[in-house]
Design a protein around this motif. Structure first.
Motif, PDB file in Angstrom:
ATOM      1  N   THR A   1      31.539  27.320  47.665  1.00  0.00           N
ATOM      2  CA  THR A   1      30.651  26.756  46.656  1.00  0.00           C
ATOM      3  C   THR A   1      31.351  26.755  45.299  1.00  0.00           C
ATOM      4  N   ALA A   2      30.866  25.896  44.436  1.00  0.00           N
ATOM      5  CA  ALA A   2      31.408  25.865  43.080  1.00  0.00           C
ATOM      6  C   ALA A   2      30.981  27.119  42.326  1.00  0.00           C
ATOM      7  N   THR A   3      31.806  27.542  41.405  1.00  0.00           N
ATOM      8  CA  THR A   3      31.518  28.661  40.528  1.00  0.00           C
ATOM      9  C   THR A   3      32.079  28.316  39.153  1.00  0.00           C
ATOM     10  N   ASN A   4      31.804  29.137  38.175  1.00  0.00           N
ATOM     11  CA  ASN A   4      32.244  28.819  36.829  1.00  0.00           C
ATOM     12  C   ASN A   4      33.707  29.187  36.575  1.00  0.00           C
ATOM     13  N   VAL A   5      34.107  30.376  36.975  1.00  0.00           N
ATOM     14  CA  VAL A   5      35.467  30.850  36.703  1.00  0.00           C
ATOM     15  C   VAL A   5      35.957  31.686  37.874  1.00  0.00           C
ATOM     16  N   LEU A   6      37.228  31.539  38.171  1.00  0.00           N
ATOM     17  CA  LEU A   6      37.922  32.361  39.157  1.00  0.00           C
ATOM     18  C   LEU A   6      39.176  32.908  38.492  1.00  0.00           C
ATOM     19  N   SER A   7      39.613  34.059  38.941  1.00  0.00           N
ATOM     20  CA  SER A   7      40.847  34.621  38.391  1.00  0.00           C
ATOM     21  C   SER A   7      41.669  35.271  39.492  1.00  0.00           C
ATOM     22  N   TRP A   8      42.981  35.219  39.297  1.00  0.00           N
ATOM     23  CA  TRP A   8      43.927  35.800  40.237  1.00  0.00           C
ATOM     24  C   TRP A   8      44.921  36.648  39.454  1.00  0.00           C
ATOM     25  N   PRO A   9      44.668  37.949  39.376  1.00  0.00           N
ATOM     26  CA  PRO A   9      45.608  38.816  38.652  1.00  0.00           C
ATOM     27  C   PRO A   9      46.972  38.839  39.345  1.00  0.00           C
ATOM     28  N   ALA A  10      48.029  38.835  38.541  1.00  0.00           N
ATOM     29  CA  ALA A  10      49.380  38.901  39.082  1.00  0.00           C
ATOM     30  C   ALA A  10      49.726  40.322  39.522  1.00  0.00           C
ATOM     31  N   GLN A  11      49.052  41.302  38.914  1.00  0.00           N
ATOM     32  CA  GLN A  11      49.316  42.702  39.242  1.00  0.00           C
ATOM     33  C   GLN A  11      48.041  43.329  39.793  1.00  0.00           C
ATOM     34  N   PRO A  12      48.160  44.060  40.884  1.00  0.00           N
ATOM     35  CA  PRO A  12      46.970  44.687  41.479  1.00  0.00           C
ATOM     36  C   PRO A  12      46.569  45.965  40.739  1.00  0.00           C
ATOM     37  N   VAL A  13      45.952  45.795  39.569  1.00  0.00           N
ATOM     38  CA  VAL A  13      45.482  46.959  38.813  1.00  0.00           C
ATOM     39  C   VAL A  13      43.975  47.102  39.005  1.00  0.00           C
ATOM     40  N   ALA A  14      43.533  48.323  39.076  1.00  0.00           N
ATOM     41  CA  ALA A  14      42.108  48.610  39.253  1.00  0.00           C
ATOM     42  C   ALA A  14      41.800  49.944  38.585  1.00  0.00           C
ATOM     43  N   PRO A  15      40.555  50.128  38.163  1.00  0.00           N
ATOM     44  CA  PRO A  15      40.196  51.396  37.522  1.00  0.00           C
ATOM     45  C   PRO A  15      40.359  52.567  38.491  1.00  0.00           C
ATOM     46  N   PRO A  16      40.751  53.736  37.971  1.00  0.00           N
ATOM     47  CA  PRO A  16      40.896  54.910  38.839  1.00  0.00           C
ATOM     48  C   PRO A  16      39.553  55.386  39.397  1.00  0.00           C
ATOM     49  N   SER A  17      38.497  55.184  38.627  1.00  0.00           N
ATOM     50  CA  SER A  17      37.156  55.502  39.111  1.00  0.00           C
ATOM     51  C   SER A  17      36.149  54.664  38.327  1.00  0.00           C
ATOM     52  N   GLU A  18      34.937  54.615  38.836  1.00  0.00           N
ATOM     53  CA  GLU A  18      33.902  53.756  38.251  1.00  0.00           C
ATOM     54  C   GLU A  18      33.724  54.010  36.765  1.00  0.00           C
ATOM     55  N   GLY A  19      33.694  52.908  35.999  1.00  0.00           N
ATOM     56  CA  GLY A  19      33.431  52.980  34.572  1.00  0.00           C
ATOM     57  C   GLY A  19      34.639  53.324  33.721  1.00  0.00           C
ATOM     58  N   GLN A  20      35.805  53.488  34.354  1.00  0.00           N
ATOM     59  CA  GLN A  20      37.014  53.794  33.595  1.00  0.00           C
ATOM     60  C   GLN A  20      37.883  52.551  33.472  1.00  0.00           C
ATOM     61  N   ALA A  21      38.676  52.528  32.433  1.00  0.00           N
ATOM     62  CA  ALA A  21      39.594  51.406  32.224  1.00  0.00           C
ATOM     63  C   ALA A  21      40.693  51.434  33.277  1.00  0.00           C
ATOM     64  N   PRO A  22      41.124  50.273  33.722  1.00  0.00           N
ATOM     65  CA  PRO A  22      42.253  50.227  34.658  1.00  0.00           C
ATOM     66  C   PRO A  22      43.544  50.632  33.952  1.00  0.00           C
ATOM     67  N   PRO A  23      44.569  51.003  34.708  1.00  0.00           N
ATOM     68  CA  PRO A  23      45.849  51.314  34.065  1.00  0.00           C
ATOM     69  C   PRO A  23      46.429  50.062  33.406  1.00  0.00           C
ATOM     70  N   ALA A  24      47.285  50.276  32.457  1.00  0.00           N
ATOM     71  CA  ALA A  24      47.896  49.151  31.743  1.00  0.00           C
ATOM     72  C   ALA A  24      48.764  48.325  32.687  1.00  0.00           C
ATOM     73  N   VAL A  25      48.768  47.025  32.461  1.00  0.00           N
ATOM     74  CA  VAL A  25      49.657  46.156  33.230  1.00  0.00           C
ATOM     75  C   VAL A  25      51.093  46.453  32.809  1.00  0.00           C
TER      76      VAL A  25
END
Length: 175
Positions: free
Chosen positions: A64-88
């Motif tokens: 289906t159509a959506t407004n925006v999609l994104s594909w990060p070049a680096q697999p970064v994710a927050p270490p735990s819920e509500g925390q900032a992900p590590p720097a790229v």
């Protein structure tokens, strides 16, 4: 920003209006996140509902159509819920290769009209949202959503725009 590559593939996009708006939104987001815009590489695809539906089906299994999609070049994710992900991390060329974002004109225009927002404000929000995804932010959990939405509100406020979450209609399918 030299490292923002904008590809106009389909849709009723105005290159004269979209290009400076996209550059401003990307630069504001990167600055807010303490990244040097000239050291970051992002590709932004301006397309239509048909193309974004194809991409959504291919990469997310949602045809289906959506407004925006994104594909990060680096697999970064927050270490735990509500925390900032590590720097790229910088690439071999000393650049931050952040990834790709696609926006659909029809869906963005429809959502802006339905929520009574100026198209440019809604589009700016979606670009900020997409860049944050490239930096590893997400909204899959309540804590992560609160963090990401808070950043969006701050960045948009710095650009003189209203809180996009203070209205009745919140864009869905933002990824």
């Amino acid at each position: 920003m030299d490292a923002l590559d904008i590809v106009f593939e389909a849709g009723a996009w105005s290159t004269d209006e979209f290009t400076p708006l996209a550059q401003g939104a990307v630069i504001a987001t990167l600055r807010h996140m303490a990244l040097e815009a000239d050291a970051c590489e992002i590709t932004l695809l301006a397309c239509d509902d048909a193309r974004i539906a194809e991409l959504n089906a291919e990469f997310r299994g949602k045809p289906t159509a959506t407004n925006v999609l994104s594909w990060p070049a680096q697999p970064v994710a927050p270490p735990s819920e509500g925390q900032a992900p590590p720097a790229v991390e910088r690439g071999f060329d000393d650049m931050f290769e952040l990834g790709d974002i696609a926006l659909s004109y029809e869906t963005c225009a429809r959502e802006a009209a339905e929520s009574g927002k100026p198209f440019s404000d809604h589009l700016t929000h979606l670009i900020v949202h997409g860049v944050l995804h490239l930096l590893g932010y997400d909204h899959e959990t309540d804590g992560d959503a609160a963090l990401m939405e808070g950043l969006e509100v701050e960045i948009l406020g710095n650009l003189g725009l209203d809180d996009p979450y203070s209205v009745d209609i919140i864009p869905t399918g933002v990824h």
